[in-house]
Structure formats: structure tokens, C-alpha cells
Design a protein around this motif. Structure first.
Motif, mmCIF file in Angstrom:
data_model
loop_
_atom_site.group_PDB
_atom_site.id
_atom_site.type_symbol
_atom_site.label_atom_id
_atom_site.label_comp_id
_atom_site.label_asym_id
_atom_site.label_seq_id
_atom_site.Cartn_x
_atom_site.Cartn_y
_atom_site.Cartn_z
ATOM 1 N N PRO A 416 0.794 -1.237 0.000
ATOM 2 C CA PRO A 416 0.000 0.000 0.000
ATOM 3 C C PRO A 416 0.824 1.285 0.000
ATOM 4 O O PRO A 416 0.394 2.290 -0.568
ATOM 5 C CB PRO A 416 -0.837 -0.130 1.277
ATOM 6 C CG PRO A 416 -0.958 -1.590 1.511
ATOM 7 C CD PRO A 416 0.338 -2.173 1.050
ATOM 8 N N ASN A 417 2.000 1.283 0.641
ATOM 9 C CA ASN A 417 2.763 2.523 0.700
ATOM 10 C C ASN A 417 3.227 2.976 -0.677
ATOM 11 O O ASN A 417 3.623 4.129 -0.857
ATOM 12 C CB ASN A 417 3.973 2.348 1.621
ATOM 13 C CG ASN A 417 4.937 1.291 1.116
ATOM 14 O OD1 ASN A 417 4.528 0.180 0.802
ATOM 15 N ND2 ASN A 417 6.212 1.632 1.031
ATOM 16 N N ARG A 418 3.158 2.097 -1.701
ATOM 17 C CA ARG A 418 3.575 2.471 -3.048
ATOM 18 C C ARG A 418 2.465 3.171 -3.826
ATOM 19 O O ARG A 418 2.760 3.902 -4.780
ATOM 20 C CB ARG A 418 4.022 1.229 -3.821
ATOM 21 C CG ARG A 418 5.275 0.559 -3.311
ATOM 22 C CD ARG A 418 6.505 1.385 -3.631
ATOM 23 N NE ARG A 418 6.676 1.612 -5.059
ATOM 24 C CZ ARG A 418 7.259 0.761 -5.894
ATOM 25 N NH1 ARG A 418 7.726 -0.392 -5.426
ATOM 26 N NH2 ARG A 418 7.390 1.048 -7.172
ATOM 27 N N PHE A 419 1.198 2.966 -3.444
ATOM 28 C CA PHE A 419 0.135 3.491 -4.306
ATOM 29 C C PHE A 419 -1.036 4.153 -3.569
ATOM 30 O O PHE A 419 -1.819 4.873 -4.202
ATOM 31 C CB PHE A 419 -0.422 2.381 -5.213
ATOM 32 C CG PHE A 419 -0.968 1.191 -4.484
ATOM 33 C CD1 PHE A 419 -2.270 1.173 -4.009
ATOM 34 C CD2 PHE A 419 -0.180 0.071 -4.270
ATOM 35 C CE1 PHE A 419 -2.773 0.074 -3.339
ATOM 36 C CE2 PHE A 419 -0.664 -1.037 -3.607
ATOM 37 C CZ PHE A 419 -1.971 -1.040 -3.139
ATOM 38 N N ILE A 420 -1.189 3.934 -2.265
ATOM 39 C CA ILE A 420 -2.338 4.520 -1.571
ATOM 40 C C ILE A 420 -2.291 6.047 -1.614
ATOM 41 O O ILE A 420 -3.306 6.725 -1.835
ATOM 42 C CB ILE A 420 -2.415 4.022 -0.113
ATOM 43 C CG1 ILE A 420 -2.833 2.555 -0.089
ATOM 44 C CG2 ILE A 420 -3.404 4.853 0.692
ATOM 45 C CD1 ILE A 420 -4.211 2.291 -0.669
ATOM 46 N N GLY A 421 -1.089 6.620 -1.404
ATOM 47 C CA GLY A 421 -0.970 8.072 -1.465
ATOM 48 C C GLY A 421 -1.354 8.618 -2.835
ATOM 49 O O GLY A 421 -2.016 9.661 -2.942
ATOM 50 N N LEU A 422 -0.973 7.903 -3.897
ATOM 51 C CA LEU A 422 -1.345 8.322 -5.249
ATOM 52 C C LEU A 422 -2.857 8.223 -5.441
ATOM 53 O O LEU A 422 -3.469 9.085 -6.078
ATOM 54 C CB LEU A 422 -0.632 7.443 -6.274
ATOM 55 C CG LEU A 422 0.897 7.495 -6.280
ATOM 56 C CD1 LEU A 422 1.460 6.481 -7.268
ATOM 57 C CD2 LEU A 422 1.380 8.885 -6.628
ATOM 58 N N ALA A 423 -3.446 7.164 -4.903
ATOM 59 C CA ALA A 423 -4.892 6.994 -5.032
ATOM 60 C C ALA A 423 -5.643 8.100 -4.314
ATOM 61 O O ALA A 423 -6.701 8.562 -4.772
ATOM 62 C CB ALA A 423 -5.300 5.624 -4.486
ATOM 63 N N GLU A 424 -5.110 8.557 -3.177
ATOM 64 C CA GLU A 424 -5.749 9.654 -2.463
ATOM 65 C C GLU A 424 -5.620 10.963 -3.246
ATOM 66 O O GLU A 424 -6.528 11.798 -3.250
ATOM 67 C CB GLU A 424 -5.122 9.798 -1.077
ATOM 68 C CG GLU A 424 -5.457 8.650 -0.132
ATOM 69 C CD GLU A 424 -4.776 8.792 1.211
ATOM 70 O OE1 GLU A 424 -3.879 9.645 1.322
ATOM 71 O OE2 GLU A 424 -5.149 8.058 2.146
ATOM 72 N N GLU A 425 -4.473 11.142 -3.925
ATOM 73 C CA GLU A 425 -4.266 12.370 -4.685
ATOM 74 C C GLU A 425 -5.222 12.487 -5.861
ATOM 75 O O GLU A 425 -5.772 13.557 -6.120
ATOM 76 C CB GLU A 425 -2.816 12.436 -5.182
ATOM 77 C CG GLU A 425 -1.789 12.661 -4.083
ATOM 78 C CD GLU A 425 -0.365 12.618 -4.620
ATOM 79 O OE1 GLU A 425 -0.197 12.577 -5.864
ATOM 80 O OE2 GLU A 425 0.579 12.641 -3.810
ATOM 81 N N ASP A 426 -5.395 11.387 -6.608
ATOM 82 C CA ASP A 426 -6.222 11.497 -7.819
ATOM 83 C C ASP A 426 -7.680 11.078 -7.607
ATOM 84 O O ASP A 426 -8.472 11.099 -8.544
ATOM 85 C CB ASP A 426 -5.606 10.678 -8.964
ATOM 86 C CG ASP A 426 -5.686 9.173 -8.729
ATOM 87 O OD1 ASP A 426 -6.257 8.746 -7.718
ATOM 88 O OD2 ASP A 426 -5.152 8.431 -9.574
ATOM 89 N N GLY A 427 -8.046 10.702 -6.389
ATOM 90 C CA GLY A 427 -9.439 10.389 -6.094
ATOM 91 C C GLY A 427 -9.830 8.949 -6.344
ATOM 92 O O GLY A 427 -10.951 8.552 -6.005
ATOM 93 N N SER A 428 -8.938 8.136 -6.914
ATOM 94 C CA SER A 428 -9.286 6.736 -7.174
ATOM 95 C C SER A 428 -9.392 5.931 -5.886
ATOM 96 O O SER A 428 -9.840 4.786 -5.904
ATOM 97 C CB SER A 428 -8.259 6.093 -8.104
ATOM 98 O OG SER A 428 -6.964 6.136 -7.553
ATOM 99 N N ILE A 429 -8.989 6.524 -4.749
ATOM 100 C CA ILE A 429 -9.112 5.850 -3.461
ATOM 101 C C ILE A 429 -10.567 5.527 -3.137
ATOM 102 O O ILE A 429 -10.858 4.546 -2.430
ATOM 103 C CB ILE A 429 -8.490 6.709 -2.332
ATOM 104 C CG1 ILE A 429 -8.395 5.915 -1.024
ATOM 105 C CG2 ILE A 429 -9.281 7.990 -2.138
ATOM 106 C CD1 ILE A 429 -7.464 4.745 -1.091
ATOM 107 N N VAL A 430 -11.495 6.328 -3.651
ATOM 108 C CA VAL A 430 -12.911 6.069 -3.398
ATOM 109 C C VAL A 430 -13.334 4.763 -4.054
ATOM 110 O O VAL A 430 -13.961 3.899 -3.435
ATOM 111 C CB VAL A 430 -13.765 7.248 -3.911
ATOM 112 C CG1 VAL A 430 -15.258 6.919 -3.791
ATOM 113 C CG2 VAL A 430 -13.440 8.523 -3.151
ATOM 114 N N GLN A 431 -12.978 4.608 -5.324
ATOM 115 C CA GLN A 431 -13.309 3.375 -6.050
ATOM 116 C C GLN A 431 -12.591 2.179 -5.453
ATOM 117 O O GLN A 431 -13.191 1.113 -5.252
ATOM 118 C CB GLN A 431 -12.938 3.547 -7.521
ATOM 119 C CG GLN A 431 -13.283 2.359 -8.405
ATOM 120 C CD GLN A 431 -12.842 2.570 -9.842
ATOM 121 O OE1 GLN A 431 -12.231 3.597 -10.183
ATOM 122 N NE2 GLN A 431 -13.131 1.598 -10.699
ATOM 123 N N LEU A 432 -11.295 2.353 -5.146
ATOM 124 C CA LEU A 432 -10.521 1.263 -4.560
ATOM 125 C C LEU A 432 -11.043 0.918 -3.162
ATOM 126 O O LEU A 432 -11.137 -0.267 -2.791
ATOM 127 C CB LEU A 432 -9.044 1.652 -4.488
ATOM 128 C CG LEU A 432 -8.087 0.621 -3.882
ATOM 129 C CD1 LEU A 432 -8.126 -0.679 -4.678
ATOM 130 C CD2 LEU A 432 -6.675 1.178 -3.815
#
Length: 633
Positions: A416-432
């Protein structure tokens, strides 16, 4: 004329290097190709005078008079290239006198043999194989000044066995063209070369022939941007802003002149637009030279500017790139410089930063991961692993934390430390996040159905604060629980301390609604954020998860180190406070039996860490749950 030419005309200075016409086009009256001067053409070609008489014998007196008095400089040249006769205008133009050209080779007079293409075309006209030659030459007048002329060579009737050569002075047009080019290639505010001229020079410097014959074969670039310039324009107006840009340009030019002192070339200073400037270093000697130039620029801009009664201070951020010219493109160099300038600004501004290939590769990887997140979710490239949450008293598995993994097709399995921050930045964290929530709840329900006679284990799912703001988290949770059939008390949602600190409005309402639904709320990484204990009494929190940094202080088993009493005092105080508030406490990063024993002694409820198990696939959790104890507490 021998000794009067300035040598071959550079390709960039040629105006129609060679213009020829076929016999067919001449006979049909087809005009010569237009001049390359564009909107400011040369004087129209002057038609050749009436042909010499094809009959042998002396020419008519009227023709001789016309030839001699014609304002256009002309000469008759024999097939062997020697000038037979020339009019007064030609002698005056070339500074040879009236009879000077006669008997001399026209190619020497007008420098027609200095480049292969022109020389070949000229000889073809002399031999009658080509209808016309038109070219531009730069000559040196006997008095020392340069002379730009347009030369036209046209065959005379076959019986004359000669060609007519006409020469036009195009110095005025060349000067006008030069002035127009200067205006087009220079910034009107700073008088510096503009973006167009900069890229022209950069492209020329990167051509193989420009660095293979001589020089270091390297190139450097300082790409700078003024910090806070927009505020000057917004508060003091564009007129003051332009004056500031002009003053900055003067200091940059001075830095470039000092850097070029004693060297083969002086850095080119250009304004690329707005408050962006560039200093191009051809034949650079290495990063030290560029670093020295960047330092001198920062130092030069430190002194305040006195403009129109205003005393202004400005700083700059500079991206520095230095590399071999071989294999480098203008686009690649500018991309590297732009990236490095961004680093300089991100690192605090008012500084220079050198391009770092490893850092750039990391940035490119981040960009690739960011752009691939949403498609990866749709392609099903994510999976969940689970790490047990173990009771400190009996060693039994009470619950599990769901941890997402990305099985990237090129980079392998990513944590997660490789991509969760990116997902939060671009909003894809909601879908994920929705996918993780549904998958984890579905798995927890499956475990419950597989072991109907045993106490069920809960599943803990991490929630990003953006999920609370950008989606209806309450509705998502309620829908998932209804769809999977999982009881609310078997779901725990983890939020970081910094995410819930000072929560109010919508986030607090969402947390309260989830708590009222029966879902447990846990504060993750507790003790690393604001550490304001007062808000715990206002939030609907059920669990505190102590950050692993506290637990690591308990690890003294098998070492000569002695425990620090303060570590245990702080942790014990937090556990007692949590219990007084009705909260349970989970310790993260439990790796040794000594840590587990001390945590159990001071009242910690559950533990999580490699002592019990690493994150494992769902089928392994069933084995751990069925075991009498998990780990060796």
C-alpha cells in the motif's frame, strides 16, 4: 574577383542559394522562383537587355550605349568564364573601375566557386545545359565593407557563345531582413533572445557536426523561474513587473558574461516567457561549471531592485541539467530542466537543484502508477491479504486487518505505501476503497459461515479521509453489510489520527452514524499525529491502535540494551486513559515475546505483528484461527 570574396556564404545567410530554370520554362515565359525573403522580397528580376547581334561584326552603337548606361550592373561572360565586357555600373558596384572586370574570371569576381552546388550550376549555364542561375553572394568591397549581391546568369543566343551576368545590390533588403529577424527573435521587454531563438540555438548546438569537430561534446542548461513574481504583477502592475524582468535580465547577462570570461563561448541568456529564463552553456566542462553559474545567478538576484520608487526583492528557483550532447534532444533536455525546476520549488524555492536520473525515474514510476490505478481496479489487479489481531491474554485470533496488494503486471506485487498516497491524490481511493470494503466483508462472512459453532472474527478495513468527503461512506457501508450479510459489529473501520483530529461537520456526522449502526471505529497510528487526547471523548471511537514506534522501544530481548522506563510509562498511561474512556487498545509491530509480555503486563488488549503472523492470503487465516494459540506471547 580574386581577393574580394569573404568566402562561402553560410547556409543560414543564403537567400535562394541556387535558383535555376530549365530551357522549357524559359521559352514558355515561366517566371523564376520567388525569393526566400518572404514578405520582404528582393527587387524583381530585371529582364536581360536585348540579345547581342547574332551576326558577326561589331555591335550597334545604340546597343553599346544602352549597355554602358544601364543602371543594372552587367557583364558579358564568354563560355570559358572570362568577362568579355562589363558596364560602368558593375565596376562601380564591385569597386574595380570601369575596365576592372574585363578579362577576369567571373567566378573569382563573384565568388561563384566557393560552394559545390553554385559552382556546378554556373558551369552548366556556361555550357548551355541550364537556362539560368540565380544566387546570393556576400563579397568584400575593396574599401573593407561587406557587400550582399544577387547574381543572375542567363545564356545569350547561341551565336554569341556567351552568357549575360547581372548583379544587384541587395544590401538594403538584407539589412531590413536582419532587423526584422532581430525583432522576431528577441523579447521586447528584456531585449534578450526569445523562446524561438533559444530553441534554434539549442537545436544547432545538439547537431552532431557542431560538437564532434571541436569542443567538449557536452551541454548544460540552467532553467530558472522567479519566485513570487505573480504577486509583483498583481500588486504593483505589469509596468513595474516588466521593469523588474528587464532588471533581472541585465543581472543574468552580467552573470553569463562573467562565466564566459576566458572560455571559448559565453552562455546564451534567453527569456522563454513570463518569468522564465534560461542560460544555455555550449561545450560545458561538467556539472561544476553549471553549479557555479547557478550559484552566481542566485547571488546576483539577492540584492534588492530599486524600480520606479519601489524597492523589490526577488529570488529564483533553478533547475540545472548537464549531460553529453550525443543522444540528447532539445525536447528531452527541456523536460529534464522543467522537472528539476519543479524539484527546486518543491524543496523550498530560492535554490538550484541538479537533475537526478534516479529521482526522475521514481517520478516517472509514480506517474505511471497514478495513471494506471483506475484501469487496474477495473482489470482486477488488486487482492487482499490479512494480518491477525491477537488477544494478548490467550493468544487467540480476535480479528484481522485487511491489507490491499497490487499485482502489477510489470512491477510485481506492490504494498500500500507504493500506491495509496497516489490513489488519495487522484481520487481513485474512493473506487478502490469500495472494492476493499466489499471484498473484506464478503470474506469475513465466509469465515463466519465456515465456522458456525465458533466465535466469529471481525475484519478491520482502512478508510482514507477522502472517502468520507468524496463519497457517501455511510451508505456504502450500509449497502455492503446488507449485501454480504455481515453483522455491523464484525466490521471495524480504521482512520489515522491526523485524519480524524478536529473532525467536525460531515466527517464527524459520518463517524457518528457508523458508530450508531454498530460499526467499530479505530484510530490508527495513535501517538504520531497531534496527540491531543481531549478529542477522544468527543469522537465515537472504539479502539486505539498504538503506533509501532512505541512498541519498538520494548524490544530488548537478546540484546545488551536496557529498557527505558519512560517508554513503558508513556504506553501504560495511554492504555489506562483509553480504558477509562471505554476503549480497547491494539499494539502494532509486535515482533518478539519480550514485547508481548511487557504489553500484556501493562494491560494492552490485542497485538498485531510478525510475532503472530505476517499478512497472509485468506485460506491461511482459517489455519491460524483453528490453532490453539497464535504466535508465542
Amino acid at each position: 574577383m580574386s581577393g574580394m570574396s569573404e568566402g562561402p556564404t553560410p547556409a543560414a545567410d543564403l537567400v535562394g542559394p541556387v535558383v535555376t530554370e530549365s530551357h522549357d520554362s524559359t521559352s514558355s515565359g515561366t517566371p523564376a522562383p520567388p525569393s526566400l525573403l518572404g514578405a520582404y522580397p528582393l527587387s524583381p528580376p530585371v529582364d536581360a537587355p536585348p540579345p547581342l547581334s547574332p551576326c558577326p561584326g561589331p555591335r550597334s552603337t545604340s546597343f553599346d550605349a544602352v549597355f554602358a548606361a544601364a543602371p543594372l550592373a552587367m557583364a558579358v561572360v564568354a563560355r570559358d568564364g572570362q568577362v568579355v565586357t562589363a558596364n560602368q555600373a558593375l565596376g562601380e558596384l564591385l569597386g574595380t573601375g570601369t575596365n576592372g572586370p574585363a578579362g577576369k574570371a567571373a567566378a573569382d569576381l563573384l565568388d561563384l566557386s566557393s560552394d559545390t552546388r553554385t559552382w556546378h550550376a554556373y558551369r552548366e549555364v556556361l555550357r548551355g545545359r541550364q537556362a539560368r542561375l540565380r544566387c546570393t553572394r556576400r563579397l568584400k568591397h575593396p574599401d573593407g565593407h561587406s557587400l550582399w549581391v544577387q547574381v543572375t546568369v542567363t545564356p545569350l543566343p547561341e551565336a554569341e557563345k556567351a552568357v549575360l551576368l547581372s548583379v544587384t545590390d541587395i544590401g538594403a533588403q538584407r539589412e531590413l531582413q536582419s532587423r526584422l529577424r532581430h525583432l522576431q527573435m528577441h523579447d521586447p521587454v528584456t531585449r534578450l533572445p526569445n523562446r524561438t531563438l533559444f530553441f534554434e540555438r539549442l537545436s544547432a548546438a545538439l547537431e552532431a557536426e557542431s560538437y564532434e569537430e571541436s569542443g567538449t561534446g557536452r551541454i548544460g542548461l540552467c532553467y530558472l523561474d522567479l519566485d513570487g513574481f505573480k504577486a509583483v504583477n498583481d500588486t504593483l502592475g505589469h509596468r513595474v513587473g516588466d521593469r523588474l524582468l528587464a532588471a533581472v535580465a541585465e543581472r543574468l547577462t552580467q552573470c553569463a558574461d562573467e562565466a564566459g570570461h576566458g572560455r571559448a563561448t559565453t552562455p546564451l541568456v534567453a527569456r522563454l516567457g513570463g518569468d522564465e529564463f534560461a542560460l544555455l552553456v555550449e561545450d560545458s566542462t561538467g556539472t561544476d561549471q553549471l553549479a557555479e553559474l547557478a550559484e552566481s545567478v542566485l547571488k546576483a538576484l539577492q540584492a534588492p531592485f530599486d524600480l520606479a520608487g519601489q524597492r523589490l526583492s526577488v529570488s529564483a528557483s533553478i533547475g540545472v541539467v548537464e549531460r553529453h550532447a550525443t543522444g540528447t534532444t532539445a525536447t528531452g533536455l527541456m523536460q529534464a530542466a522543467d522537472t528539476t525546476l519543479y524539484w527546486a520549488k518543491a524543496d523550498g524555492k530560492s535554490r538550484w537543484t541538479l537533475f537526478d536520473p534516479e529521482r526522475n525515474a521514481h517520478r516517472m514510476t509514480r506517474q505511471a502508477l497514478s495513471s494506471g490505478l483506475r484501469p487496474a481496479i477495473e482489470r482486477g489487479e488488486f487482492a487482499l491479504e490479512y494480518q491477525p489481531l491477537v488477544g494478548m491474554e490467550d493468544g487467540r485470533v480476535r480479528g484481522v486487518e485487511a491489507l490491499v496488494r497490487w499485482h502489477h503486471p510489470q512491477l510485481g506485487t506492490l504494498t500500500p505505501n507504493r500506491f495509496i498516497g497516489l490513489a488519495e491524490e487522484d481520487g481513485s481511493i474512493v473506487q478502490l476503497g469500495r472494492w476493499v470494503l466489499k471484498t473484506a466483508c464478503r470474506q469475513a462472512r465466509r469465515w463466519q459461515l465456515e465456522r458456525p459453532d465458533e466465535p466469529p472474527i471481525f475484519v478491520s478495513v482502512n478508510v482514507a479521509v477522502r472517502q468520507v468527503w468524496d463519497s457517501d461512506l455511510v451508505a456504502d457501508v450500509a449497502g455492503t453489510l446488507a449485501e454480504t450479510g455481515l453483522a455491523p459489529y464484525l466490521l471495524q473501520l480504521e482512520l489515522t489520527e491526523s485524519a480524524v483530529m478536529g473532525s467536525s461537520g460531515r466527517p464527524l456526522q459520518a463517524l457518528q452514524a457508523l458508530s450508531d449502526m454498530g460499526v467499530r471505529i479505530a484510530i490508527d497510528d495513535f501517538g504520531t499525529g497531534y496527540s491531543n487526547l481531549a478529542y477522544l471523548s468527543r469522537l465515537p471511537v472504539s479502539v486505539l491502535k498504538l503506533d509501532g514506534s512505541f512498541v519498538r522501544g520494548f524490544q530488548y530481548e537478546g540484546t545488551d540494551a536496557h529498557p527505558n522506563p519512560a517508554d513503558e510509562v508513556v504506553v501504560e498511561a495511554m492504555i489506562r486513559l483509553a480504558h477509562r474512556l471505554g476503549l480497547t487498545v491494539t499494539a502494532e509491530c509486535v515482533e518478539t515475546s519480550a514485547q508481548a509480555s511487557r504489553l500484556r503486563r501493562i494491560g494492552c488488549d490485542t497485538g498485531q505483528g510478525w510475532l503472530y503472523s505476517r499478512p497472509v492470503p485468506p485460506d491461511r487465516i482459517s489455519e491460524l484461527v483453528d490453532a490453539e494459540t497464535c504466535g508465542h506471547p
